[in-house]
Design a protein around this motif. Structure first.
Motif, PDB file in Angstrom:
ATOM      1  N   ARG A 197     -20.911  74.259  70.873  1.00  0.00           N
ATOM      2  CA  ARG A 197     -21.142  75.070  72.082  1.00  0.00           C
ATOM      3  C   ARG A 197     -20.318  76.351  72.004  1.00  0.00           C
ATOM      4  O   ARG A 197     -19.150  76.322  71.645  1.00  0.00           O
ATOM      5  CB  ARG A 197     -20.752  74.281  73.339  1.00  0.00           C
ATOM      6  CG  ARG A 197     -21.653  73.100  73.606  1.00  0.00           C
ATOM      7  CD  ARG A 197     -21.518  72.610  75.050  1.00  0.00           C
ATOM      8  NE  ARG A 197     -22.595  71.700  75.373  1.00  0.00           N
ATOM      9  CZ  ARG A 197     -22.494  70.356  75.323  1.00  0.00           C
ATOM     10  NH1 ARG A 197     -21.348  69.806  74.993  1.00  0.00           N
ATOM     11  NH2 ARG A 197     -23.531  69.599  75.616  1.00  0.00           N
ATOM     12  N   ASN A 198     -20.966  77.439  72.382  1.00  0.00           N
ATOM     13  CA  ASN A 198     -20.334  78.749  72.316  1.00  0.00           C
ATOM     14  C   ASN A 198     -20.693  79.497  73.596  1.00  0.00           C
ATOM     15  O   ASN A 198     -21.882  79.692  73.866  1.00  0.00           O
ATOM     16  CB  ASN A 198     -20.920  79.485  71.080  1.00  0.00           C
ATOM     17  CG  ASN A 198     -20.108  80.683  70.673  1.00  0.00           C
ATOM     18  OD1 ASN A 198     -19.133  81.031  71.334  1.00  0.00           O
ATOM     19  ND2 ASN A 198     -20.512  81.318  69.584  1.00  0.00           N
ATOM     20  N   VAL A 199     -19.703  79.860  74.388  1.00  0.00           N
ATOM     21  CA  VAL A 199     -19.992  80.660  75.593  1.00  0.00           C
ATOM     22  C   VAL A 199     -19.717  82.122  75.261  1.00  0.00           C
ATOM     23  O   VAL A 199     -18.611  82.483  74.863  1.00  0.00           O
ATOM     24  CB  VAL A 199     -19.132  80.210  76.798  1.00  0.00           C
ATOM     25  CG1 VAL A 199     -19.369  81.135  77.996  1.00  0.00           C
ATOM     26  CG2 VAL A 199     -19.463  78.768  77.180  1.00  0.00           C
ATOM     27  N   VAL A 330     -30.139  76.255  71.652  1.00  0.00           N
ATOM     28  CA  VAL A 330     -30.603  76.156  73.027  1.00  0.00           C
ATOM     29  C   VAL A 330     -29.854  77.208  73.829  1.00  0.00           C
ATOM     30  O   VAL A 330     -28.631  77.329  73.702  1.00  0.00           O
ATOM     31  CB  VAL A 330     -30.333  74.741  73.578  1.00  0.00           C
ATOM     32  CG1 VAL A 330     -30.858  74.614  74.988  1.00  0.00           C
ATOM     33  CG2 VAL A 330     -30.954  73.683  72.673  1.00  0.00           C
ATOM     34  N   ILE A 331     -30.595  77.965  74.604  1.00  0.00           N
ATOM     35  CA  ILE A 331     -30.007  79.088  75.345  1.00  0.00           C
ATOM     36  C   ILE A 331     -29.898  78.689  76.813  1.00  0.00           C
ATOM     37  O   ILE A 331     -30.910  78.387  77.461  1.00  0.00           O
ATOM     38  CB  ILE A 331     -30.869  80.366  75.190  1.00  0.00           C
ATOM     39  CG1 ILE A 331     -30.820  80.861  73.745  1.00  0.00           C
ATOM     40  CG2 ILE A 331     -30.382  81.507  76.092  1.00  0.00           C
ATOM     41  CD1 ILE A 331     -31.877  80.340  72.852  1.00  0.00           C
ATOM     42  N   ARG A 332     -28.673  78.651  77.324  1.00  0.00           N
ATOM     43  CA  ARG A 332     -28.424  78.251  78.712  1.00  0.00           C
ATOM     44  C   ARG A 332     -27.694  79.367  79.463  1.00  0.00           C
ATOM     45  O   ARG A 332     -26.477  79.529  79.311  1.00  0.00           O
ATOM     46  CB  ARG A 332     -27.539  76.999  78.755  1.00  0.00           C
ATOM     47  CG  ARG A 332     -28.135  75.787  78.071  1.00  0.00           C
ATOM     48  CD  ARG A 332     -29.102  75.059  78.989  1.00  0.00           C
ATOM     49  NE  ARG A 332     -29.611  73.863  78.366  1.00  0.00           N
ATOM     50  CZ  ARG A 332     -30.921  73.651  78.141  1.00  0.00           C
ATOM     51  NH1 ARG A 332     -31.824  74.548  78.470  1.00  0.00           N
ATOM     52  NH2 ARG A 332     -31.322  72.531  77.593  1.00  0.00           N
ATOM     53  N   PRO A 333     -28.421  80.134  80.266  1.00  0.00           N
ATOM     54  CA  PRO A 333     -27.760  81.198  81.033  1.00  0.00           C
ATOM     55  C   PRO A 333     -26.796  80.606  82.064  1.00  0.00           C
ATOM     56  O   PRO A 333     -27.156  79.679  82.786  1.00  0.00           O
ATOM     57  CB  PRO A 333     -28.932  81.888  81.743  1.00  0.00           C
ATOM     58  CG  PRO A 333     -30.161  81.438  81.012  1.00  0.00           C
ATOM     59  CD  PRO A 333     -29.859  80.076  80.487  1.00  0.00           C
ATOM     60  N   LEU A 334     -25.579  81.116  82.118  1.00  0.00           N
ATOM     61  CA  LEU A 334     -24.587  80.609  83.085  1.00  0.00           C
ATOM     62  C   LEU A 334     -24.331  81.626  84.186  1.00  0.00           C
ATOM     63  O   LEU A 334     -23.930  81.272  85.291  1.00  0.00           O
ATOM     64  CB  LEU A 334     -23.255  80.311  82.385  1.00  0.00           C
ATOM     65  CG  LEU A 334     -23.278  79.309  81.227  1.00  0.00           C
ATOM     66  CD1 LEU A 334     -21.887  79.193  80.594  1.00  0.00           C
ATOM     67  CD2 LEU A 334     -23.749  77.938  81.708  1.00  0.00           C
ATOM     68  N   THR A 339     -23.356  83.340  78.823  1.00  0.00           N
ATOM     69  CA  THR A 339     -24.436  82.530  78.262  1.00  0.00           C
ATOM     70  C   THR A 339     -23.856  81.448  77.369  1.00  0.00           C
ATOM     71  O   THR A 339     -23.012  81.731  76.514  1.00  0.00           O
ATOM     72  CB  THR A 339     -25.378  83.436  77.422  1.00  0.00           C
ATOM     73  OG1 THR A 339     -25.859  84.483  78.260  1.00  0.00           O
ATOM     74  CG2 THR A 339     -26.553  82.652  76.866  1.00  0.00           C
ATOM     75  N   LEU A 340     -24.323  80.239  77.590  1.00  0.00           N
ATOM     76  CA  LEU A 340     -23.922  79.129  76.725  1.00  0.00           C
ATOM     77  C   LEU A 340     -24.977  78.970  75.630  1.00  0.00           C
ATOM     78  O   LEU A 340     -26.175  78.876  75.921  1.00  0.00           O
ATOM     79  CB  LEU A 340     -23.829  77.839  77.546  1.00  0.00           C
ATOM     80  CG  LEU A 340     -23.721  76.535  76.756  1.00  0.00           C
ATOM     81  CD1 LEU A 340     -22.396  76.453  76.006  1.00  0.00           C
ATOM     82  CD2 LEU A 340     -23.870  75.327  77.681  1.00  0.00           C
ATOM     83  N   ILE A 341     -24.515  78.934  74.386  1.00  0.00           N
ATOM     84  CA  ILE A 341     -25.417  78.656  73.265  1.00  0.00           C
ATOM     85  C   ILE A 341     -25.028  77.303  72.680  1.00  0.00           C
ATOM     86  O   ILE A 341     -23.866  77.073  72.350  1.00  0.00           O
ATOM     87  CB  ILE A 341     -25.295  79.740  72.163  1.00  0.00           C
ATOM     88  CG1 ILE A 341     -25.547  81.140  72.744  1.00  0.00           C
ATOM     89  CG2 ILE A 341     -26.245  79.435  71.005  1.00  0.00           C
ATOM     90  CD1 ILE A 341     -26.888  81.347  73.373  1.00  0.00           C
ATOM     91  N   GLU A 342     -26.006  76.436  72.567  1.00  0.00           N
ATOM     92  CA  GLU A 342     -25.766  75.143  71.934  1.00  0.00           C
ATOM     93  C   GLU A 342     -26.502  75.115  70.601  1.00  0.00           C
ATOM     94  O   GLU A 342     -27.682  75.479  70.539  1.00  0.00           O
ATOM     95  CB  GLU A 342     -26.298  74.001  72.802  1.00  0.00           C
ATOM     96  CG  GLU A 342     -25.570  73.861  74.117  1.00  0.00           C
ATOM     97  CD  GLU A 342     -26.090  72.693  74.948  1.00  0.00           C
ATOM     98  OE1 GLU A 342     -25.393  72.313  75.887  1.00  0.00           O
ATOM     99  OE2 GLU A 342     -27.184  72.172  74.652  1.00  0.00           O
ATOM    100  N   ALA A 343     -25.819  74.658  69.559  1.00  0.00           N
ATOM    101  CA  ALA A 343     -26.480  74.490  68.255  1.00  0.00           C
ATOM    102  C   ALA A 343     -26.464  73.004  67.916  1.00  0.00           C
ATOM    103  O   ALA A 343     -25.405  72.372  67.893  1.00  0.00           O
ATOM    104  CB  ALA A 343     -25.747  75.298  67.183  1.00  0.00           C
ATOM    105  N   TRP A 344     -27.652  72.461  67.701  1.00  0.00           N
ATOM    106  CA  TRP A 344     -27.812  71.032  67.410  1.00  0.00           C
ATOM    107  C   TRP A 344     -28.349  70.863  65.989  1.00  0.00           C
ATOM    108  O   TRP A 344     -29.183  71.654  65.539  1.00  0.00           O
ATOM    109  CB  TRP A 344     -28.826  70.397  68.367  1.00  0.00           C
ATOM    110  CG  TRP A 344     -28.430  70.401  69.817  1.00  0.00           C
ATOM    111  CD1 TRP A 344     -28.633  71.400  70.720  1.00  0.00           C
ATOM    112  CD2 TRP A 344     -27.771  69.350  70.543  1.00  0.00           C
ATOM    113  NE1 TRP A 344     -28.145  71.030  71.963  1.00  0.00           N
ATOM    114  CE2 TRP A 344     -27.618  69.781  71.877  1.00  0.00           C
ATOM    115  CE3 TRP A 344     -27.302  68.077  70.187  1.00  0.00           C
ATOM    116  CZ2 TRP A 344     -27.016  68.995  72.861  1.00  0.00           C
ATOM    117  CZ3 TRP A 344     -26.705  67.292  71.171  1.00  0.00           C
ATOM    118  CH2 TRP A 344     -26.562  67.756  72.484  1.00  0.00           C
TER     119      TRP A 344
END
Ligand code: FES
Ligand SMILES: [Fe+2]
Length: 441
Positions: A197-199, A330-334, A339-344
């Motif tokens: 996770r990267n904000v 996965v792009i999750r606007p906060l 913005t939170l970016i999740e890499a799976w």
């Protein structure tokens, strides 16, 4: 800054055919409207089914300010509920993930629910006799989302009733998921290795458009590529190339390479970059893997799947798929500037461990907050978020390759450096932002 609430006309004017107004990245009001409209009218990726192997397994997450509970049922189906107790609204599931057992129990006053959200029991039941509880919403249990689609184990939701159904919304863009799933000889992917996770302190759309930006690696990632080249140059002829080199060195490809890889846009903001080839095309499939693939899928489908290694597919607005390294973002606007970016990473079931190692290595090298690549981008996005406030120019250019004939077409295949892939995202943004807004009379 202008006011945009209930102003669909004003919102559409922010997206011109070949440029966008800076307010799309800067306005807190537009961010709130995105939560209310854009993310409710479009299909958002929320989970992979392999995160929920057993009945009662759940994950919780927030999408567009709504708290969701994704939960595996006793019959193996997946349901999505609003994570809100029917009594006073407490979150029924408090952890990021876990197993609920046979039923859900609210931690506040212990109302219980079946795994599908139906009411099961309340303490002091006699106190409700003769009251209107059963006849009202609170007596009906937790609310289930109506628009949920599990496509080859990828779980998507749409919060609103309006807008296109799942297949119509994604169309042929779903080929990217098929390509990744079919990389497993058993047709199954498994999330493994945790999530990175990267904000980033930038607007989410900057990140999403950069996924289709093929002109930046030459300059933005110059130092990472130079470092890799320095390490690799001078190695004796025929030395086995470490996985990290195999993955980083192609970032140093030329403008011509990125242009020739080709891009494609689909209706509703989706895209495919690397129609012809990409920086992932050089990953050699191990011979035993190819044999397992041919046994499972046949020669033709195996070639189709393995010869097609696009750079990125964007399933607007929340998911970016990399088939060959078996990785998703996965792009999750906060917030408007967060913005939170999740890499799976995925394991392709039935494939050799090497493929999973590639997924893990790629995500750690390229998308982790500690990677040698992601911070180049994050730094620039954060300078853009600041820089756009400067006076003198309120617009962001998306002119490269613009052709008026592209407007209104749904699928176009073009060269890899055409900013059409970004213009296409903003056209979808404008459409879904205003889809359910009342037009001024
Ligand atoms: S809020 Fe859940 S039982 Fe009271
Ligand atoms: Fe980048």
């Amino acid at each position: 800054m202008k006011s945009y609430a209930d102003q669909p006309q004003e919102i559409r004017q922010l997206v011109e055919p070949d440029r966008v107004h800076r307010d799309v990245y800067l306005s807190p009001e537009l961010f709130a409207l995105e939560q209310q409209h854009l993310f409710a009218n479009t299909w958002t990726f929320i989970a992979h089914a392999s995160q929920l192997p057993q009945p009662g397994d759940y994950i919780t997450l927030d999408i567009a300010g709504r708290s969701l509970l994704v939960i595996r049922q006793a019959d193996a189906s997946i349901r999505v509920l609003y994570n809100r107790c029917a009594h006073k609204g407490a979150k029924v599931a408090g952890e990021d993930c876990g197993n609920a057992g046979k039923f859900l129990r609210c931690p506040y006053h212990a109302w219980t629910y079946k795994l599908d959200g139906a009411p099961l029991a309340v303490p002091l039941k006699s106190g409700y006799e003769g009251t209107g509880l059963k006849q009202c919403e609170s007596g009906r249990g937790m609310t289930a989302l109506q628009h949920v689609e599990v496509y080859r184990d990828f779980v998507f939701v749409k919060l609103n009733d309006g807008g296109p159904d799942f297949k119509a919304y994604f169309g042929d863009a779903l080929d990217a998921i098929d390509n990744m799933v079919d990389r497993s000889p058993t047709g199954q992917l498994q999330v493994e290795g945790g999530v990175l996770r990267n904000v980033i302190h930038c607007n989410w759309k900057m990140y999403l458009e950069n996924i289709n930006d093929t002109v930046h690696p030459v300059s933005t990632h110059e130092s990472a590529v130079h470092a890799a080249q320095k390490v690799w140059t001078g190695q004796p002829e025929g030395s086995p190339k470490p996985m990290s080199m195999e993955q980083i060195l192609p970032f140093g490809a030329s403008y011509d390479f990125f242009d020739s890889m080709g891009g494609r846009v689909y209706a509703n903001g989706h895209s495919l970059l690397g129609v012809n080839f990409s920086i992932h095309s050089g990953y050699e499939p191990p011979p035993d893997y190819v044999a397992a693939m041919v046994a499972a899928h046949g020669e033709t489908r195996t070639r189709e799947v393995l010869d097609h290694s696009p750079q990125n597919a964007v399933l607007f607005p929340s998911l970016a798929v990399k088939g060959s390294p078996l990785a998703i973002r996965v792009i999750r606007p906060l917030g408007v500037d967060r913005t939170l970016i999740e890499a799976w990473s995925f394991r392709a079931m039935g494939a050799p461990d090497l493929l999973f190692e590639r997924a893990l290595t790629y995500n750690r090298l390229v998308f982790s907050p500690m990677s040698v690549v992601a911070h180049d981008d994050a730094h620039l996005f954060e300078t853009i978020q600041d820089g756009l406030r400067s006076p003198g120019n309120e617009w962001v250019s998306l002119h490269r390759g613009f052709d008026p004939a592209e407007i209104g077409q749904s699928t176009i295949t073009t060269n890899g450096t055409n900013e059409l892939l970004m213009r296409n995202q903003f056209r979808a943004w404008s459409h879904y932002m205003t889809l359910d807004m009342k037009e001024a009379s």
